[in-house]
Write a protein that holds these residues in place. Structure first.
Motif, PDB file in Angstrom:
ATOM      1  N   LEU A  48     -59.462 -24.774 -39.113  1.00  0.00           N
ATOM      2  CA  LEU A  48     -59.456 -24.673 -37.652  1.00  0.00           C
ATOM      3  C   LEU A  48     -60.060 -23.369 -37.147  1.00  0.00           C
ATOM      4  O   LEU A  48     -60.823 -23.361 -36.182  1.00  0.00           O
ATOM      5  N   GLU A  49     -59.730 -22.262 -37.805  1.00  0.00           N
ATOM      6  CA  GLU A  49     -60.234 -20.975 -37.333  1.00  0.00           C
ATOM      7  C   GLU A  49     -61.747 -20.880 -37.484  1.00  0.00           C
ATOM      8  O   GLU A  49     -62.441 -20.360 -36.610  1.00  0.00           O
ATOM      9  N   THR A  50     -62.274 -21.401 -38.599  1.00  0.00           N
ATOM     10  CA  THR A  50     -63.723 -21.377 -38.804  1.00  0.00           C
ATOM     11  C   THR A  50     -64.423 -22.291 -37.806  1.00  0.00           C
ATOM     12  O   THR A  50     -65.492 -21.956 -37.282  1.00  0.00           O
ATOM     13  N   ILE A  51     -63.823 -23.450 -37.512  1.00  0.00           N
ATOM     14  CA  ILE A  51     -64.404 -24.368 -36.523  1.00  0.00           C
ATOM     15  C   ILE A  51     -64.474 -23.688 -35.159  1.00  0.00           C
ATOM     16  O   ILE A  51     -65.491 -23.761 -34.461  1.00  0.00           O
ATOM     17  N   LYS A  52     -63.388 -23.016 -34.774  1.00  0.00           N
ATOM     18  CA  LYS A  52     -63.374 -22.343 -33.467  1.00  0.00           C
ATOM     19  C   LYS A  52     -64.417 -21.235 -33.412  1.00  0.00           C
ATOM     20  O   LYS A  52     -65.085 -21.037 -32.393  1.00  0.00           O
ATOM     21  N   TRP A  53     -64.556 -20.503 -34.512  1.00  0.00           N
ATOM     22  CA  TRP A  53     -65.582 -19.457 -34.544  1.00  0.00           C
ATOM     23  C   TRP A  53     -66.972 -20.084 -34.447  1.00  0.00           C
ATOM     24  O   TRP A  53     -67.831 -19.612 -33.705  1.00  0.00           O
ATOM     25  N   LEU A  54     -67.199 -21.175 -35.190  1.00  0.00           N
ATOM     26  CA  LEU A  54     -68.518 -21.813 -35.221  1.00  0.00           C
ATOM     27  C   LEU A  54     -68.908 -22.342 -33.848  1.00  0.00           C
ATOM     28  O   LEU A  54     -70.063 -22.187 -33.423  1.00  0.00           O
ATOM     29  N   GLU A  55     -67.963 -22.967 -33.135  1.00  0.00           N
ATOM     30  CA  GLU A  55     -68.331 -23.506 -31.823  1.00  0.00           C
ATOM     31  C   GLU A  55     -68.699 -22.383 -30.849  1.00  0.00           C
ATOM     32  O   GLU A  55     -69.606 -22.536 -30.021  1.00  0.00           O
ATOM     33  N   GLY A  56     -68.012 -21.243 -30.969  1.00  0.00           N
ATOM     34  CA  GLY A  56     -68.385 -20.095 -30.138  1.00  0.00           C
ATOM     35  C   GLY A  56     -69.747 -19.543 -30.523  1.00  0.00           C
ATOM     36  O   GLY A  56     -70.562 -19.175 -29.655  1.00  0.00           O
ATOM     37  N   TYR A  57     -70.019 -19.491 -31.836  1.00  0.00           N
ATOM     38  CA  TYR A  57     -71.312 -18.996 -32.333  1.00  0.00           C
ATOM     39  C   TYR A  57     -72.443 -19.887 -31.824  1.00  0.00           C
ATOM     40  O   TYR A  57     -73.481 -19.391 -31.349  1.00  0.00           O
ATOM     41  N   LEU A  58     -72.264 -21.194 -31.924  1.00  0.00           N
ATOM     42  CA  LEU A  58     -73.318 -22.123 -31.502  1.00  0.00           C
ATOM     43  C   LEU A  58     -73.508 -22.102 -29.987  1.00  0.00           C
ATOM     44  O   LEU A  58     -74.628 -22.251 -29.490  1.00  0.00           O
TER      45      LEU A  58
END
Length: 619
Positions: free
Chosen positions: A191-201
């Protein structure tokens, strides 16, 4: 316009995947491509990448643009050190840095305008391309995918297959193509990596095209949605939720227009029939006939909203104390976590946490697939378990879909088996398919079909939505919300967790923390802020310890007390119904009412136990 497909058609043999589509990528758009499994989403990505060629139509592509996607074969030399492999992405920047250093040395003795101008132009270009931030960005992305600075010194060949996939993802992100193509990027991320990735994208300075079934992810990062449905493609502006609303409004508007037009056509036909044979009205009738012929007829569009239908039931109710775990140490050679947990009847607990910290190991330990290091697992009275693990979806390759279900349930008739399979979208000749040729999504549906027949009162599910399309996820959500048993599930799908979970168990860094909250309450109350990545090495693993519980705040206590009060009021209202003739004169209704009262009594009991634990922590 970076990229455009005009009237594009693609087929596999006689099967048309999509026909006459319009698709374009503009500027820095963040585009989501949605549609059910098999509609052609991944095929479209391969066309954009140039791996497949259209049967007809034209492609316009801006000169010089780069298009990047995630490929497994990105690493060709297993002996190459990871740092050298990743830094090769920045060869141009490194060369520019060398030239800037050389110009700096020259300027110590040569003050000519030519050198000064070259230095200024090169420095500007270096800064524009991220020359002063690329190393920190590399470490930011690398650490977000679970690696640290020490990993940079390892040869590529020393990483596992899963790690190499994540490293390929790192390399793709830091290479910053003009159009970034991603196919199901959130699968197997925590979950934490997904949240970071969506912000990055979302902040990515160029265009992104994503195929995904993760609705929460698409809500956060997408600003354009293309849907592929029945070989056609439609563009919607906005995120996933906006797309769903627009599609519903469009469909309702179309249906209303169609109904109104059909009434008008019926009225005109009546007038024509009434007057066409009357001499003084024949011209009028003819004008209406011509009007009907010229009318632009509204046609209802197809809407591919067919879902499987699952109905999970319990063969027996089971005890109110479903499961108790005491000082349970889980892991293989090394302990991952120590867990204490009490599960009450009808609870729906989501198990969350970072990858590799013990979520799947915990449920495998509960099911006896992994031996506990120490501790106790105690299932309650008459508890029957049903287990889903996407890693264990293996069927007898010699069987058909029909045989896979019927062989294990021989008491069912052919009609009963086919009816059940039909509810899981295996109809007509689909039931005679060999299970060996099924897609991952079809295998999940077949596994769920078999799970329904177990009639378990405790379902333990490990990532059940990973290979389901959005309609499949919605169907499973509907089924689980209607299920009257107890549910323990591991998931990274926030939409799914938000809809299903009544409480949260977070396993991370050797501890297991239970939160008596829905997912939204958990987010608002306790979710940690994601800190920026740093160059620090990974901290040493913490010693495993018993389940940690956060000291509740006064507002937590008020919420819990309000829940208990509401449930007690509901319970009293149900008890009063026992004195109504409608119930005491009908034994079946009375039995159903008694079952509802029993369920509510257990729920109040469970809430009271949680309240008592919170009171102890307050003291």
């Amino acid at each position: 316009m970076l990229y455009q497909i005009n009237k594009g058609t693609f087929s596999y043999g006689a099967d048309t995947v999509f026909s006459n589509i319009q698709f374009e990528v503009r500027d820095t758009e963040k585009i989501a491509i949605v549609g059910r499994n098999g509609c052609g989403k991944s095929t479209l990505l391969k066309v954009i990448l140039g791996d497949l060629t259209l049967d007809s139509g034209t492609i316009h592509r801006m000169n010089g643009i780069t298009i990047g996607s995630l490929k497994q074969e990105v690493f060709h030399d297993d002996q190459k050190i990871l740092k050298d492999e990743l830094m090769s992405v920045f060869d141009e920047l490194i060369q520019m840095q060398h030239e800037l250093d050389e110009l700096t040395q020259k300027m110590a003795d040569d003050y000519s305008d030519k050198i000064m101008e070259r230095y200024a132009n090169l420095q500007h270009a270096f800064e524009e391309k991220g020359g002063y931030t690329y190393q920190s960005e590399l470490m930011n992305v690398l650490t977000r995918f679970g690696f640290d600075e020490a990993d940079l010194r390892r040869p590529v060949g020393t990483f596992s297959g899963g790690q190499r996939t994540r490293l390929a993802f790192v390399k793709l992100l830091i290479s910053k193509p003009d159009i970034l193509l991603l196919d199901e990027p959130t699968n197997h991320l925590d979950l934490e990596t997904i949240k970071w990735l969506e912000g990055y994208l979302k902040r990515y300075p160029k265009a992104v095209v994503v195929v995904s079934h993760d609705r929460a992810f698409l809500d956060e990062m997408a600003d354009v949605v293309y849907e592929i449905e029945f070989e056609e493609m439609t563009r919607y502006t906005g995120n996933y939720t906006s797309f769903v609303q627009q599609k519903r409004i469009n469909q309702e508007s179309l249906e209303k227009t169609y109904r109104n037009q059909q009434k008008e056509i019926e009225r005109l036909n009546m007038l024509i029939e009434k007057f066409r044979y009357k001499k003084n009205k024949a011209a009028f009738a003819q004008s209406k006939i011509k009007y009907l012929e010229r009318m632009d007829k509204v046609e209802l569009s197809n809407n591919d909203d067919k879902k499987f239908k699952a109905h999970f039931t319990c063969a027996r109710k089971g005890g109110k104390n479903v499961l108790e775990v005491k000082d349970l140490s889980i892991g293989y050679d090394v302990a991952l976590a120590e867990i204490n947990l009490k599960v009450m009847q009808a609870q729906r607990i989501a198990i969350i946490g970072k990858n590799g910290h013990g979520k799947s190991t915990f449920v495998k330990t509960l099911m006896g697939l992994v031996e506990p290091l120490y501790g106790e697992i105690m299932f309650g009275h008459q508890i029957d378990t049903g287990y889903f693990d996407q890693q264990l979806i293996e069927f007898n390759g010699d069987r058909t879909v029909l045989e896979e279900v019927w062989n294990e349930n021989p008491d069912m008739s052919m009609t009963e088996v086919r009816t059940l399979l039909g509810s899981f979208l295996f109809s007509s000749d689909d039931v005679f398919k060999s299970v060996s040729v099924l897609s991952q999504g079809e295998k999940v549906r077949l596994y769920l079909c078999k799970l329904v027949l177990k009639k378990a009162n405790l379902l333990i599910l490990d990532e059940p939505t990973n290979h389901l399309d959005i309609l499949g996820k919605e169907a499973l959500e509907d089924a689980l919300l209607d299920y009257d048993g107890t549910l323990l599930f591991v998931s990274h799908d926030r939409y799914f967790i938000r809809k299903i979970a009544t409480s949260i168990l977070k396993i991370e860094d050797g501890t297991a923390t239970y939160y008596p909250y829905t997912y939204d309450e958990y987010i608002n109350e306790v979710q940690p802020v994601i800190e920026p990545a740093s160059f620090k090495k990974k901290s040493e693993p913490k010693e495993t310890k018993s389940q940690v519980r956060r000291k509740p705040s006064p507002s937590d206590m008020k919420k819990m007390e309000a829940k208990i009060e509401a449930k007690e009021t509901e319970l009293e209202e149900l008890r009063q119904l026992r004195f109504e003739p409608e119930y005491y004169q009908d034994s079946m209704k009375m039995q159903k009412l008694d079952d509802q009262i029993d369920d509510l009594v257990n729920e109040v009991s469970s809430l009271m136990e949680q309240w008592e634990e919170m009171m102890e922590l307050m003291d």
